[in-house]
Write a protein that holds these residues in place. Structure first.
Motif, short mmCIF file in Angstrom:
data_model
loop_
_atom_site.label_atom_id
_atom_site.label_comp_id
_atom_site.label_asym_id
_atom_site.label_seq_id
_atom_site.Cartn_x
_atom_site.Cartn_y
_atom_site.Cartn_z
N GLU A 1 0.74 -1.07 0.00
CA GLU A 1 0.01 -0.13 -0.17
C GLU A 1 0.73 1.27 -0.08
N LYS A 2 1.86 1.46 0.81
CA LYS A 2 2.54 2.45 0.90
C LYS A 2 3.73 2.52 -0.20
N GLU B 1 1.74 4.56 -2.79
CA GLU B 1 1.54 6.03 -2.84
C GLU B 1 3.01 6.81 -2.55
N ALA B 2 4.17 5.92 -2.49
CA ALA B 2 5.45 6.64 -2.49
C ALA B 2 5.82 7.62 -3.17
N MET C 1 3.43 12.43 -0.09
CA MET C 1 3.31 11.09 0.86
C MET C 1 4.68 10.83 1.38
N ASP D 1 7.89 8.88 2.48
CA ASP D 1 8.78 7.32 1.76
C ASP D 1 9.44 6.84 2.87
N CYS D 2 8.34 6.03 3.39
CA CYS D 2 8.79 5.29 4.65
C CYS D 2 9.04 3.56 4.37
N ILE D 3 9.04 3.37 2.79
CA ILE D 3 9.12 2.14 2.53
C ILE D 3 10.57 1.43 2.61
#
Length: 176
Positions: A127-128, A131-132, A145, A147-149
């Motif tokens: 999901e992330k 959206e990144a 959004m 960017d914690c991936i």
């Protein structure tokens, strides 16, 4: 979705719903009340909707076990319970055994805990990732959004390693 016949008893401010058939595990019951009126007053409830989740089975670890690893990440309990059930079913498949949920071997508990956590975080990662880097501006309002991936990827790698370790112990029948 099928409708379930039921009866109702009212005790003061309590409404008891009694299904005509036994409540089933692995189910979601949608309950909706419309236009509920108080007997002696002008008070009324327009509409109340709620969902009741029944016991997920099999379940070889608890929601708390998974949340102990990722409680700072906001995931819905229903999602985590689904992954616990799926990891538990997979454990039965690979081991060829059903386990007593009240007395789960440690290796089985650990495998299910790490596998369910991994799968829940993997879903969040997907999901992330979609959206990144998305950003935009609407009038004076700007958004980006996060960017914690990368940090999720590190967590996924750790969880995968632990899951693989405990899966091999389930397969070999080692109980610790």
């Amino acid at each position: 979705m099928s409708k379930v016949e039921f009866s109702v008893k009212i005790y003061g401010n309590t409404i008891e719903i009694i299904p005509s058939e036994p409540v089933k595990d692995n189910s979601i019951y949608d309950i909706t009340f419309t236009d509920v009126k108080a007997r002696l007053k002008e008070k009324r409830l327009e509409k109340v909707c709620t969902e009741v989740y029944t016991k997920m089975s099999p379940s070889y670890c608890s929601l708390e076990s998974v949340n102990s690893l990722i409680d700072s990440i906001d995931l819905e309990d229903e999602r985590i319970l689904y992954y616990i059930k799926e990891a538990s079913r997979y454990t039965e498949y690979i081991s060829g055994k059903n386990f007593d949920e009240a007395n789960v071997p440690f290796n089985v508990h650990q495998f299910v805990k790490f596998r369910a956590t991994h799968d829940a975080i993997l879903k969040l990662f997907i999901e992330k990732a979609s959206e990144a880097g998305r950003s935009g501006k609407m009038g004076e309002l700007e958004f980006k959004m996060s960017d914690c991936i990368d940090s999720l990827k590190d967590l996924l790698d750790y969880l995968k390693g632990e899951s693989d370790k405990w899966e091999s112990k389930v397969l070999s029948g080692i109980t610790t």
